[in-house]
Write a protein that holds these residues in place. Structure first.
Motif, PDB file in Angstrom:
ATOM      1  N   UNK A 222       0.918  -1.152   0.159  1.00 14.60           N
ATOM      2  CA  UNK A 222       0.146   0.118  -0.182  1.00 14.60           C
ATOM      3  C   UNK A 222       0.857   1.241  -0.046  1.00 14.60           C
ATOM      4  N   UNK A 223       1.265   1.828  -1.140  1.00 15.27           N
ATOM      5  CA  UNK A 223       2.183   2.674  -1.343  1.00 15.27           C
ATOM      6  C   UNK A 223       1.615   3.941  -1.367  1.00 15.27           C
ATOM      7  N   UNK A 224       0.124   4.253  -0.710  1.00 17.36           N
ATOM      8  CA  UNK A 224      -0.739   5.397  -1.200  1.00 17.36           C
ATOM      9  C   UNK A 224      -1.177   5.768   0.186  1.00 17.36           C
ATOM     10  N   UNK A 225      -1.717   6.987   0.443  1.00 19.46           N
ATOM     11  CA  UNK A 225      -2.312   7.335   1.708  1.00 19.46           C
ATOM     12  C   UNK A 225      -3.693   6.583   1.769  1.00 19.46           C
ATOM     13  N   UNK A 226      -4.206   6.232   0.415  1.00 16.05           N
ATOM     14  CA  UNK A 226      -5.533   5.694   0.576  1.00 16.05           C
ATOM     15  C   UNK A 226      -5.318   4.347   0.531  1.00 16.05           C
ATOM     16  N   UNK A 227      -6.285   3.554   1.049  1.00 21.47           N
ATOM     17  CA  UNK A 227      -6.237   2.013   1.327  1.00 21.47           C
ATOM     18  C   UNK A 227      -6.504   1.568  -0.332  1.00 21.47           C
TER      19      UNK A 227
END
Length: 111
Positions: A86-91
């Protein structure tokens, strides 16, 4: 005020969690234990409450709850986890998003 929610929240708890940000509540949700911590200014503060209660960081995801629309937001700095893909702030994982949504709805929804 940050609450550790293991049973459906009361209207009073929801109101107190809303005191900081007004229209929404920052959350950390433990998808393994089916509980959450909510309130405060930062998702990390909620995460700390869960960790203190025995949750494992791997299962804790940040989210926001919008009581007026009964919607969940899935963005948080605590969600940036390259080791969990998970490389984003969003799941990004739809299964995890669904688990978060179900737990939030069960514990905070319907008021």
């Amino acid at each position: 005020m940050i609450y550790l929610i293991k049973e459906p929240a009361s209207q009073k708890q929801i109101e107190e969690m809303l005191e900081i940000l007004g229209s929404y509540i920052k959350l950390a949700v433990d998808i393994e234990r089916g509980i959450l911590a909510g309130g405060g200014e930062l998702h990390a503060d909620c995460e700390a409450v869960l960790l203190e209660d025995g949750s494992l960081q791997t299962y804790i995801w940040g989210a926001d709850w919008y009581p007026l629309t009964q919607e969940v937001g899935y963005e948080s700095l605590i969600n940036i986890r390259p080791r969990q893909n998970n490389r984003s702030m969003e799941i990004q994982d739809s299964v995890i998003r669904q688990q978060v949504a179900e737990i939030v709805q069960q514990l905070l929804g319907g008021l």
